[in-house]
Write a protein that holds these residues in place. Structure first.
Motif, PDB file in Angstrom:
ATOM      1  N   GLU A   1       4.850  12.378  -0.746  1.00 33.05           N
ATOM      2  CA  GLU A   1       5.177  13.709  -1.230  1.00 33.05           C
ATOM      3  C   GLU A   1       4.174  14.346  -1.665  1.00 33.05           C
ATOM      4  O   GLU A   1       4.158  15.715  -1.352  1.00 33.05           O
ATOM      5  CB  GLU A   1       6.279  13.406  -2.000  1.00 33.05           C
TER       6      GLU A   1
ATOM      7  N   ALA B   1      -0.075  20.012   1.957  1.00 30.31           N
ATOM      8  CA  ALA B   1       0.048  20.419   3.217  1.00 30.31           C
ATOM      9  C   ALA B   1       0.913  21.792   2.992  1.00 30.31           C
ATOM     10  O   ALA B   1       0.264  23.127   3.700  1.00 30.31           O
ATOM     11  CB  ALA B   1       0.800  19.738   4.182  1.00 30.31           C
TER      12      ALA B   1
ATOM     13  N   LYS C   1       7.806  10.122  11.634  1.00 31.12           N
ATOM     14  CA  LYS C   1       8.350  11.712  11.329  1.00 31.12           C
ATOM     15  C   LYS C   1       9.849  11.547  10.555  1.00 31.12           C
ATOM     16  O   LYS C   1       9.924  12.432   9.655  1.00 31.12           O
ATOM     17  CB  LYS C   1       8.553  12.399  12.679  1.00 31.12           C
TER      18      LYS C   1
ATOM     19  N   PHE D   1       9.601  22.961   8.190  1.00 24.73           N
ATOM     20  CA  PHE D   1       9.008  21.355   8.000  1.00 24.73           C
ATOM     21  C   PHE D   1       8.153  21.049   9.203  1.00 24.73           C
ATOM     22  O   PHE D   1       7.292  20.253   8.944  1.00 24.73           O
ATOM     23  CB  PHE D   1      10.294  20.702   8.073  1.00 24.73           C
TER      24      PHE D   1
ATOM     25  N   VAL E   1       9.004  11.295   6.975  1.00 25.90           N
ATOM     26  CA  VAL E   1       8.468  12.348   6.433  1.00 25.90           C
ATOM     27  C   VAL E   1       9.443  13.255   6.174  1.00 25.90           C
ATOM     28  O   VAL E   1       9.339  13.918   5.003  1.00 25.90           O
ATOM     29  CB  VAL E   1       7.419  12.762   7.306  1.00 25.90           C
TER      30      VAL E   1
ATOM     31  N   PHE F   1       0.121  17.986   8.126  1.00 25.26           N
ATOM     32  CA  PHE F   1      -0.018  16.676   7.491  1.00 25.26           C
ATOM     33  C   PHE F   1      -0.665  15.713   8.594  1.00 25.26           C
ATOM     34  O   PHE F   1      -1.517  15.100   8.400  1.00 25.26           O
ATOM     35  CB  PHE F   1       1.424  15.996   6.880  1.00 25.26           C
TER      36      PHE F   1
ATOM     37  N   CYS G   1       1.105  14.394  -0.415  1.00 25.79           N
ATOM     38  CA  CYS G   1       0.436  14.897   0.669  1.00 25.79           C
ATOM     39  C   CYS G   1       1.369  16.181   1.225  1.00 25.79           C
ATOM     40  O   CYS G   1       0.560  17.177   1.733  1.00 25.79           O
ATOM     41  CB  CYS G   1       0.229  13.952   1.879  1.00 25.79           C
ATOM     42  N   LEU G   2       2.649  16.036   1.282  1.00 25.03           N
ATOM     43  CA  LEU G   2       3.453  17.323   1.651  1.00 25.03           C
ATOM     44  C   LEU G   2       3.245  18.178   0.877  1.00 25.03           C
ATOM     45  O   LEU G   2       3.208  19.802   1.556  1.00 25.03           O
ATOM     46  CB  LEU G   2       4.798  16.756   1.926  1.00 25.03           C
TER      47      LEU G   2
ATOM     48  N   VAL H   1       4.826  22.143   8.251  1.00 24.51           N
ATOM     49  CA  VAL H   1       4.284  21.096   7.270  1.00 24.51           C
ATOM     50  C   VAL H   1       3.848  19.840   8.071  1.00 24.51           C
ATOM     51  O   VAL H   1       2.711  19.152   7.576  1.00 24.51           O
ATOM     52  CB  VAL H   1       5.257  20.869   6.183  1.00 24.51           C
ATOM     53  N   TYR H   2       4.668  19.349   8.657  1.00 20.95           N
ATOM     54  CA  TYR H   2       4.385  17.961   9.305  1.00 20.95           C
ATOM     55  C   TYR H   2       3.096  18.134  10.270  1.00 20.95           C
ATOM     56  O   TYR H   2       2.397  17.199  10.194  1.00 20.95           O
ATOM     57  CB  TYR H   2       5.525  17.599  10.185  1.00 20.95           C
TER      58      TYR H   2
ATOM     59  N   PHE I   1      10.570  15.039   2.703  1.00 23.79           N
ATOM     60  CA  PHE I   1      10.504  16.636   2.438  1.00 23.79           C
ATOM     61  C   PHE I   1      11.800  16.886   1.883  1.00 23.79           C
ATOM     62  O   PHE I   1      12.001  17.893   1.143  1.00 23.79           O
ATOM     63  CB  PHE I   1      10.223  17.100   3.816  1.00 23.79           C
TER      64      PHE I   1
END
Length: 452
Positions: free
Chosen positions: A341, A347, A385, A362, A388, A369, A343-344, A365-366, A392
């Motif tokens: 979280e 990002a 995914k 999203f 993740v 990351f 890291c997100l 953001v992905y 998110f």
């Protein structure tokens, strides 16, 4: 031999007496600190009516005179108490009502009804609460009324029955008054002000609100029935008076049982008010928010440090209390997040830097990351995914990420536009205090550009 035995016995008795005295003293100390906590917590948390009114003596005199005219002489009135949160509106009203109810001819005759715009959200709920507080449930019974006005008039008419030749004066207090102004047709306000203009039942309507433009919210028919009396509380005192209030709020009353402890405690409160470190703490607190509610929070946190082994508040306690008061709530939430979280959020921070605060989704953001994972992350596991996506969504539930539009059933979650509710300073401050954060993640957050 007998003399030696008797001397041993007397020695044991002295030790036992000493132990009993020590236990008695510790019990007295525990009771003393318990009373200190009770008295001061009641003062800080519950706005004790024994405390002084600071800087609102003129407003208090105006309000108590108006209430007396209703309670004693049967004169109907309406008034608004206006001021920011924490300025003392409720404390002012409670002091006035307390003094009013101590008058012999008033206490057994005046009725009070307290309503709150957060609780009584429509006319039906308000009428039910008025009926309950006036103890008229049995009188109303199963009667059906054609309108709100008819129902309220019946309630006030019912107060005239009994041995009394005249009706009881009723004091209506409406907290969060502006929320009543947002209700349909402002029926409650119209009828209360209408009654206060008539000569039927002595009624005082007192509204408490933070809105300076409150009169602009009233309908024309409601405004025409309002007396246009207003009391304004603006926290107009300066820093010297703020320090004086700090000292008085921290001092124990003279009637405290342990006179020696009171003298010691109050002397310490005086020394704290003169201490340069404490004054610096109070100055910072005063500059941010000078209302008394904020000061009470500071003192409550400092008071929580007082124990039998730490009997007096120190400047260090107040410094720690100031630190706790100034903590950023969103930074504290970040401290409890998982590394994924975090890291997100980093990002999203980089996306904000690249697209200059424009909304993102999203999928963006992905992708950001994934760039980090592929190039730099040697200590971060490459999550699937859906995992993740779950992280998110958790950030959205924590309200660290805000959707820009309402989610529809058929919309794809990956492409819904969102906005990060943390700025770069909050993110970096939170990372400094985040334990066991991987070095790669810290370096990624500190980098000014996104990983390409």
């Amino acid at each position: 031999m007998l003399e030696i035995l008797l001397s041993h016995i007397s020695g044991f008795e002295l030790v036992e007496m000493s132990n009993r005295k020590t236990k008695s003293n510790s019990r007295m100390h525990a009771e003393c600190f318990s009373q200190v906590q009770r008295i001061l917590r009641e003062r800080f948390c519950h706005q004790s009516l024994q405390s002084n009114l600071f800087g609102v003596e003129v407003q208090y005199k105006h309000l108590i005179e108006l209430l007396k005219r209703t309670a004693i002489y049967g004169e109907s009135n309406s008034i608004l108490i206006v001021g920011p949160r924490g300025s003392g509106k409720t404390m002012l009203l409670n002091h006035a009502l307390k003094e009013l109810m101590e008058i012999g001819q008033v206490s057994d005759n005046v009725l009070q009804v307290h309503l709150n715009g957060l609780l009584q959200i429509n006319d039906k709920i308000a009428l039910k609460e008025i009926t309950r507080q006036l103890n008229l449930e049995n009188v109303v019974g199963d009667k059906v009324f054609g309108s709100f006005a008819e129902n309220l008039s019946f309630l006030l008419e019912a107060l005239k029955k009994g041995d009394r030749t005249s009706s009881c004066p009723v004091i209506f207090t409406l907290d969060e008054f502006d929320l009543f102004a947002h209700q349909k047709n402002q029926t409650l306000l119209y009828n209360l002000f209408d009654i206060s203009q008539s000569a039927q039942t002595p009624v005082a309507v007192i509204g408490l609100t933070c809105r300076l433009d409150i009169l602009e919210l009233l309908e024309k028919r409601v405004k025409s029935r309002f007396s246009h009396r207003q009391i304004h509380l603006m926290n107009s005192f300066g820093f010297p008076q703020y320090v004086k209030i700090f000292k008085e709020q921290l001092s124990l009353p003279a009637e405290f049982p342990d006179k020696a402890f009171v003298e010691r405690w109050n002397e310490n409160a005086h020394c704290l008010s003169e201490d340069s470190t404490v004054r610096e703490v109070l100055q910072k607190h005063f500059n941010v928010n000078k209302n008394l509610r904020s000061l009470h929070m500071l003192l409550t946190l400092a008071l929580s440090q007082v124990t039998a082994s730490h009997p007096l508040i120190t400047s260090a306690d107040l410094m720690e209390a100031q630190r706790l008061c100034s903590l950023d709530s969103k930074e504290n939430i970040v401290h409890g997040l998982s590394v994924l979280e975090i890291c997100l959020i980093i990002a999203m921070k980089h996306l904000n830097d690249i697209y200059e605060e424009e909304p993102f989704n999203f999928q963006m953001v992905y992708n950001e990351f994934q760039k980090f994972i592929q190039r730099k992350a040697h200590s971060i596991y490459n999550f699937e995914k859906p995992v993740v996506m779950k992280a998110f969504e958790h950030l959205q539930q924590l309200e660290l990420v805000k959707p820009m539009e309402r989610t529809s059933v058929n919309s794809q979650r990956e492409y819904q536009l969102v906005k990060l509710l943390l700025d770069n300073t909050q993110i970096m401050n939170a990372l400094q205090k985040y334990s066991n954060c991987p070095t790669d993640v810290r370096q990624w957050a500190a980098s000014s550009l996104s990983w390409l």
